[in-house]
Design a protein around this motif. Sequence first.
Motif, PDB file in Angstrom:
ATOM      1  N   SER B  40       0.829  -1.211   0.000  1.00 54.84           N
ATOM      2  CA  SER B  40       0.000   0.000   0.000  1.00 54.84           C
ATOM      3  C   SER B  40       0.860   1.256   0.000  1.00 54.84           C
ATOM      4  O   SER B  40       0.701   2.125  -0.855  1.00 54.84           O
ATOM      5  N   ASP B  41       1.780   1.349   0.964  1.00 54.19           N
ATOM      6  CA  ASP B  41       2.635   2.532   1.012  1.00 54.19           C
ATOM      7  C   ASP B  41       3.740   2.456  -0.037  1.00 54.19           C
ATOM      8  O   ASP B  41       4.120   3.478  -0.611  1.00 54.19           O
ATOM      9  N   THR B  44       2.654   3.675  -3.377  1.00 55.83           N
ATOM     10  CA  THR B  44       2.133   5.038  -3.378  1.00 55.83           C
ATOM     11  C   THR B  44       3.200   6.108  -3.172  1.00 55.83           C
ATOM     12  O   THR B  44       3.295   7.062  -3.953  1.00 55.83           O
ATOM     13  N   VAL B  45       3.992   5.971  -2.105  1.00 58.33           N
ATOM     14  CA  VAL B  45       4.897   7.064  -1.740  1.00 58.33           C
ATOM     15  C   VAL B  45       6.068   7.238  -2.705  1.00 58.33           C
ATOM     16  O   VAL B  45       6.312   8.358  -3.165  1.00 58.33           O
ATOM     17  N   ALA B  48       4.746   8.885  -5.810  1.00 57.37           N
ATOM     18  CA  ALA B  48       4.418  10.293  -5.622  1.00 57.37           C
ATOM     19  C   ALA B  48       5.683  11.135  -5.500  1.00 57.37           C
ATOM     20  O   ALA B  48       5.768  12.234  -6.064  1.00 57.37           O
ATOM     21  N   GLY B  74      12.127   3.575   3.942  1.00 51.69           N
ATOM     22  CA  GLY B  74      10.765   3.175   4.264  1.00 51.69           C
ATOM     23  C   GLY B  74      10.665   1.713   4.646  1.00 51.69           C
ATOM     24  O   GLY B  74       9.989   1.349   5.616  1.00 51.69           O
ATOM     25  N   MET B  78       9.467   0.621   8.344  1.00 53.15           N
ATOM     26  CA  MET B  78       8.282  -0.212   8.523  1.00 53.15           C
ATOM     27  C   MET B  78       8.657  -1.602   9.028  1.00 53.15           C
ATOM     28  O   MET B  78       8.015  -2.132   9.934  1.00 53.15           O
ATOM     29  N   ILE B 230      -5.909   6.965  -3.834  1.00 51.19           N
ATOM     30  CA  ILE B 230      -4.904   7.397  -2.870  1.00 51.19           C
ATOM     31  C   ILE B 230      -3.605   7.742  -3.599  1.00 51.19           C
ATOM     32  O   ILE B 230      -2.968   8.756  -3.315  1.00 51.19           O
TER      33      ILE B 230
END
Lengths: 247, 247
Positions: B40-41, B44-45, B48, B74, B78, B230
Motif C-alpha cells: 500500500s505505502d 504510493t509514496v 508520488a 521506508g 516499517m 490514494i
Amino acid sequence: MSDEISRGFVDPEKQSLLNHHTEKHFTAGEIVRDIIIGVSDGLTVPFALAAGLSGANASSSIVITAGVAEVAAGAISMGLGGYLSAKSEADHYERELKREQEEIISVPDTEAAEVAEILAEYGVEPHEYAPVVNALRKRPEAWLDFMMKFELGLEKPDPKRALQSAFNIAFSYILGGLVPLLPYMFIPRAQDAVVASAAITIVALLIFGYAKGYFTGNKPVKSAFETALIGAVASAAAFGIAKVIHP
Amino acid sequence: MSDEISRGFVDPEKQSLLNHHTEKHFTAGEIVRDIIIGVSDGLTVPFALAAGLSGANASSSIVITAGVAEVAAGAISMGLGGYLSAKSEADHYERELKREQEEIISVPDTEAAEVAEILAEYGVEPHEYAPVVNALRKRPEAWLDFMMKFELGLEKPDPKRALQSAFNIAFSYILGGLVPLLPYMFIPRAQDAVVASAAITIVALLIFGYAKGYFTGNKPVKSAFETALIGAVASAAAFGIAKVIHP
C-alpha cells in the motif's frame, strides 16, 4: 423463539433491541496510538531520505523539495489509507453483525451450540454452561453482543473515529517529517545541513522513543534507544544506497 | 485452592499446567495483511515522490537516487519498526500473563468475581453463571486462558512471527516501490519517465486494490478505485508542493 420462526416474523421489540449496540469510544489510548504510528515513520523516513540525498551531493533546495514531497505523499498515503481501511473494517463489522442477527433469528439452536462450543473450550461441561446459554437465548441483544465479541472477536467501531484517526496519523507524520527538514531550510549546503538534521533528529527520536515506551508500558530507555536505532539504520541505508547510485 | 494459599505453595502440577498455552499460529491471513501493509505505502509514496521531483525538473538520476533511498528508508522503518513493535507486544503479553497467573493463585476470589462481571455484562444472572465460574476455578490453565482472552483481549503471539512479519512488510514495500521507479532507470528525462511511471503505477494500484478487496472480503472494484485514488491524490499533492518549492 421457535414459534416466532414458524410464524415467520420476529417480535418488533426484540428486533429493535437487536438494533441497539454500545459503541466503542475513541479513547486517549487510540490518539496515542495514532501519534505513534505517524511520528515513527515521519521522523525516520524524511530524515533518512534527506541524509541520503545530502550524501549524493544534492543541494539543500533539492533535499527540501524531495523531503517535503515525501512528507506530503506519506501523510496522504498513511492518512487516507488508514481512513479507508477503518471504513472497510466498519463495513465488515456491519456485514458480520447482520449475518449474526439473521442466524440468531433463523437458526438459534446452531447459535446456541456455538456459545456452548466457546465455553466448552475452557473445560466447562454442558450442565455447567447450559444456564448461561439459556440466559443469552432470552436476551437477543446481549446474545448478539456476545457472539460478536466472543465468537468473532469484533467490536463496533465508532464511525467518527476513522476520520479522526486519519487526521491524527497524517498530522503526526507531517510534524515528525518537518523536524529533520528544518535545518535544510536555513543551511544552503546540504552536506552542512545534514549534520544539524542528524543531531536534532536523533534527539527527537530518543525523546519520542522514550515517550512511546512510557505510554505503551514498555521500558522507556530501551524504547528510546530502539527508536533512535531504527533512524540510524534507515539513514545509513539511504546514505549508502544514494552514494552507490549517485556518487 | 484457598488451602494451598494458606500453606503458601501451589501444586506443581497446577503450576506446570499454568505454563502451557496454545500459541497463535502464523496464518495465510497474516501474510496477506503484511503484504497489504507493505505494498500500500510502497506503491504510493515512491511513485508520488518521483512524480513530484519530475515536476520540479529533477533529472531521472536524482529521481532514482531519491526514490531508491526512500524505498530503503521506508522498508527499514516499517520492517524494523514493525518487528520491534511486535516484540513489545510479546513482552506485554508475557507481563500480563504473569500478572494474571499470580492473581489467580493469590486472589482467586477477585478473579472469580471478574469472570462473573464479564458474564453479567450479557445479562447472565449469578445463579446462571456460578457453575461456569466454578468450572474455571477447577482448571487454572483454562481459567488463565479465559482471563487473557475475555478480560484482556490478548492472544499469545508466535515469537517467530515478529521477524517473519518484518521481512514480509519490508520486502513488500521494496517490491511496491520499485514498480514506479523502473521507468526512470530506462528513460533519462524525468518528465518523460513520469508518464510511464504514472501509467504502470496506476495499473499496479488498480490490480493491487482489487486483490486487497478480494482478500479482505470487501468489494474488489471499489477497493481498486480507492487504492488508485490514494495514489493519485498523494502524487498530485507531491507534484503540487514540489512545483511550489522548486519551480
